[in-house]
Write an enzyme that holds these catalytic residues in place. Sequence first.
Site, PDB file in Angstrom:
ATOM      1  N   LYS A 200     -48.143 -26.549  18.564  1.00 20.55           N
ATOM      2  CA  LYS A 200     -48.838 -27.595  17.823  1.00 20.55           C
ATOM      3  C   LYS A 200     -47.910 -28.198  16.766  1.00 20.55           C
ATOM      4  O   LYS A 200     -47.791 -29.397  16.630  1.00 20.55           O
ATOM      5  CB  LYS A 200     -50.094 -26.998  17.182  1.00 20.55           C
ATOM      6  CG  LYS A 200     -50.944 -28.016  16.468  1.00 20.55           C
ATOM      7  CD  LYS A 200     -52.184 -27.361  15.891  1.00 20.55           C
ATOM      8  CE  LYS A 200     -52.826 -28.306  14.893  1.00 20.55           C
ATOM      9  NZ  LYS A 200     -53.922 -27.681  14.157  1.00 20.55           N
ATOM     10  N   GLU A 206     -40.121 -18.792  16.925  1.00 23.22           N
ATOM     11  CA  GLU A 206     -40.082 -18.091  18.217  1.00 23.22           C
ATOM     12  C   GLU A 206     -40.030 -19.091  19.375  1.00 23.22           C
ATOM     13  O   GLU A 206     -39.234 -18.961  20.311  1.00 23.22           O
ATOM     14  CB  GLU A 206     -41.326 -17.201  18.379  1.00 23.22           C
ATOM     15  CG  GLU A 206     -41.386 -16.010  17.452  1.00 23.22           C
ATOM     16  CD  GLU A 206     -42.148 -16.295  16.155  1.00 23.22           C
ATOM     17  OE1 GLU A 206     -42.129 -17.455  15.672  1.00 23.22           O
ATOM     18  OE2 GLU A 206     -42.743 -15.348  15.605  1.00 23.22           O
ATOM     19  N   GLY A 261     -54.977 -23.971  16.232  1.00 23.75           N
ATOM     20  CA  GLY A 261     -54.224 -23.299  17.297  1.00 23.75           C
ATOM     21  C   GLY A 261     -55.075 -22.283  18.056  1.00 23.75           C
ATOM     22  O   GLY A 261     -55.071 -22.246  19.290  1.00 23.75           O
ATOM     23  N   ARG A 262     -55.824 -21.453  17.326  1.00 20.58           N
ATOM     24  CA  ARG A 262     -56.584 -20.390  17.997  1.00 20.58           C
ATOM     25  C   ARG A 262     -57.865 -20.902  18.640  1.00 20.58           C
ATOM     26  O   ARG A 262     -58.631 -20.123  19.191  1.00 20.58           O
ATOM     27  CB  ARG A 262     -56.854 -19.240  17.017  1.00 20.58           C
ATOM     28  CG  ARG A 262     -57.475 -19.657  15.702  1.00 20.58           C
ATOM     29  CD  ARG A 262     -57.391 -18.520  14.683  1.00 20.58           C
ATOM     30  NE  ARG A 262     -57.860 -18.934  13.354  1.00 20.58           N
ATOM     31  CZ  ARG A 262     -57.106 -19.491  12.433  1.00 20.58           C
ATOM     32  NH1 ARG A 262     -55.832 -19.736  12.685  1.00 20.58           N
ATOM     33  NH2 ARG A 262     -57.586 -19.830  11.256  1.00 20.58           N
ATOM     34  N   GLU A 347     -57.314 -13.828  12.305  1.00 25.91           N
ATOM     35  CA  GLU A 347     -56.564 -14.916  11.672  1.00 25.91           C
ATOM     36  C   GLU A 347     -57.529 -15.917  11.023  1.00 25.91           C
ATOM     37  O   GLU A 347     -57.177 -16.614  10.081  1.00 25.91           O
ATOM     38  CB  GLU A 347     -55.652 -15.624  12.691  1.00 25.91           C
ATOM     39  CG  GLU A 347     -54.540 -16.423  12.017  1.00 25.91           C
ATOM     40  CD  GLU A 347     -53.542 -17.047  12.985  1.00 25.91           C
ATOM     41  OE1 GLU A 347     -53.945 -17.906  13.785  1.00 25.91           O
ATOM     42  OE2 GLU A 347     -52.352 -16.691  12.935  1.00 25.91           O
ATOM     43  N   HIS A 378     -60.468   7.542  28.461  1.00 24.25           N
ATOM     44  CA  HIS A 378     -59.523   8.650  28.597  1.00 24.25           C
ATOM     45  C   HIS A 378     -58.466   8.581  27.502  1.00 24.25           C
ATOM     46  O   HIS A 378     -57.394   9.163  27.632  1.00 24.25           O
ATOM     47  CB  HIS A 378     -58.900   8.620  29.990  1.00 24.25           C
ATOM     48  CG  HIS A 378     -59.943   8.704  31.057  1.00 24.25           C
ATOM     49  ND1 HIS A 378     -60.438   9.900  31.523  1.00 24.25           N
ATOM     50  CD2 HIS A 378     -60.653   7.724  31.678  1.00 24.25           C
ATOM     51  CE1 HIS A 378     -61.396   9.664  32.416  1.00 24.25           C
ATOM     52  NE2 HIS A 378     -61.544   8.349  32.521  1.00 24.25           N
ATOM     53  N   LYS A 506     -42.954 -15.257   7.202  1.00 32.27           N
ATOM     54  CA  LYS A 506     -42.031 -16.224   7.822  1.00 32.27           C
ATOM     55  C   LYS A 506     -40.967 -16.633   6.812  1.00 32.27           C
ATOM     56  O   LYS A 506     -39.779 -16.683   7.123  1.00 32.27           O
ATOM     57  CB  LYS A 506     -42.792 -17.482   8.262  1.00 32.27           C
ATOM     58  CG  LYS A 506     -43.722 -17.301   9.427  1.00 32.27           C
ATOM     59  CD  LYS A 506     -44.313 -18.669   9.815  1.00 32.27           C
ATOM     60  CE  LYS A 506     -45.480 -18.532  10.766  1.00 32.27           C
ATOM     61  NZ  LYS A 506     -46.147 -19.804  11.022  1.00 32.27           N
TER      62      LYS A 506
HETATM   63  O1  F6P Z   1     -48.201 -18.261  12.625  1.00 26.86           O
HETATM   64  C1  F6P Z   1     -49.513 -18.492  12.923  1.00 26.86           C
HETATM   65  C2  F6P Z   1     -49.670 -19.695  13.798  1.00 26.86           C
HETATM   66  O2  F6P Z   1     -49.580 -20.846  13.037  1.00 26.86           O
HETATM   67  C3  F6P Z   1     -50.979 -19.673  14.577  1.00 26.86           C
HETATM   68  O3  F6P Z   1     -52.059 -20.052  13.847  1.00 26.86           O
HETATM   69  C4  F6P Z   1     -50.649 -20.527  15.738  1.00 26.86           C
HETATM   70  O4  F6P Z   1     -51.568 -20.368  16.776  1.00 26.86           O
HETATM   71  C5  F6P Z   1     -49.259 -20.036  16.071  1.00 26.86           C
HETATM   72  O5  F6P Z   1     -48.680 -19.753  14.819  1.00 26.86           O
HETATM   73  C6  F6P Z   1     -48.401 -20.984  16.849  1.00 26.86           C
HETATM   74  O6  F6P Z   1     -48.238 -22.190  16.185  1.00 26.86           O
HETATM   75  P1  F6P Z   1     -47.646 -23.467  16.905  1.00 26.86           P
HETATM   76  O7  F6P Z   1     -48.573 -23.845  18.018  1.00 26.86           O
HETATM   77  O8  F6P Z   1     -47.579 -24.521  15.848  1.00 26.86           O
HETATM   78  O9  F6P Z   1     -46.288 -23.118  17.434  1.00 26.86           O
END
Ligand code: F6P
Length: 538
Positions: A200, A206, A261-262, A347, A378, A506
């Site tokens: 987003k 990452e 995002g979520r 979150e 188990h 971060k």
């Molecule tokens: O670090 C948390 C977060 O902002 C989440 O809320 C989000 O889903 C995820 O990182 C990924 O964010 P993006 O879609 O901006 O890469």
Amino acid sequence: MSSAVWSELAALAKAPLNLRQEFAEDPQRAQRFTAKALGITLDYSKNLITQGIWQQLLQLAAQSPLQAKRAAMFAGDKINNTEDRSVWHVALRAPADQPLQLDGEDLQAQIAACRAQMYALVEQLNSRRYLGYRGEPITDLVWIGIGGSLLGPQMALEALTPYNQSPVKVHFAGNIDGAVVSDVVKPLNPATTLVFVASKSFGTEETKQNALAVRQWFLDSGADKAAIAQHFWATSSNIKAAAEFGIDASHILPMWDWVGGRYSLWSAIGFPLCLTLGVAQFENLLAGARDMDTHFRDAPLEQNLPVILALLGVWYINGLGCQAQALLPYSHYLRLLPSYVQQLDMESNGKSVDVNGAALTDATAPVIWGDAGTNGQHAYHQLLHQSALAVPADFILPVKVSHHLADHHHRLAAHCFAQSQALMQGKTIAEAKAEVLAQGGSAAQAEFLAPHKASPGNKPSNTLLLPELSPYYLGALIALYEHKVFVQGVLWNINSFDQWGVELGKQLSTPIYQVLSDAASHAFDSSTEQLISQFKQG
Ligand code: F6P
């Protein structure tokens, strides 16, 4: 929480309640505490509630601003007050003829344009007409994203495995651990691989690093820039950053700041799912979520599944001091649901201030954990049954399954129902003694073993029965948990739609990374210094 109703509830929380006895005294209990919607059954009778407690909890919801806040969310108001954003994921599954205007823009037109682009690409890929730079059909899709840009499609794709009808295999790469992306690309051929960068913000470390690594993998295979442009797609609300990365403008599917995002599975983030299910079944997923939206918006509180789940959660967290919540799908295909709901719930509601920034005096979101049953039986169910901790559990079971092993499914269902029954009724010392004696043990053995074999019972759970694990019911199930989280946020008066807490880690990682890669020097606390120095020594 401070209200007359909550004071009543706090007093009721101190009164002893024995579930086994409640069931014995009230033959109607299961019926009384069961709600049904869209064919989904929620049996919440095995919870630590009486009629009196339940009526007070319903009062709590009735006296809260739930009605107004729910209307505000459905109307697209900017209820995410720290980011000045609408929270309008429900718009993504609204009927196509419902007007959706935001800041003078027609969102229906934007959603329709995005879907048309998604559906066209799905059609091209599934008919093997989208060719790679060497003229061969695409065989693999690498989806690069993390958090809300990965967990939803990954979970849903697993959940709907029997519906997968695409010739294109989907691979997910999220973690910055280089093992992930290197393992993902190892067996793949760049000439037949499509890459989707899902972010987003298009600023997530990452995702950017993994995208760079995959781009390098393309270049190393001899692909030129034009070839890369043909193979890379993105979905982002930061079109500029995606374009700067080198993604062709015609390959960028929009995301919008009015979708968190979520909560974004319903947007182009759902592309891998749309690809594997096909357009018609993807629309069924949206329909299930839409029907749950309508139910949440219109059903009375006492029949409203998200409201019921939310009130029970608040009762456990704030009334009875439970800090955890187990999510136990009795479905192999739903095994990733707990990870998905972890982000959705923790979150969203893991907060310590209210919407105005005032410190909260009450706990909010639970620690969500769990895995598919029967595996957990188990492993950690021992703790659920006999430890002093009370961990409310949600059992989820699809009634109909697609495989042909009917007897397996009867056994799975038997275990699911037996677990909630065992948690509720437990086993008394007297019963444990009688059991040892019935098995031929001596009186001394019975005396010794009984305390070890007894289970306290009185452990709460819900059971959700889905008619089947279809796209429609998965959509409804996800929307059910989304709305549960929303209701709890309203009851706690928090903003469930920001996540500032993740920023500090971060920020702190940047100077540490600079020291680890010898790009700069910084001073840290002695523990961090020690860890860095040890790491650098190898
Ligand atoms: O670090 C948390 C977060 O902002 C989440 O809320 C989000 O889903 C995820 O990182 C990924 O964010 P993006 O879609 O901006 O890469």
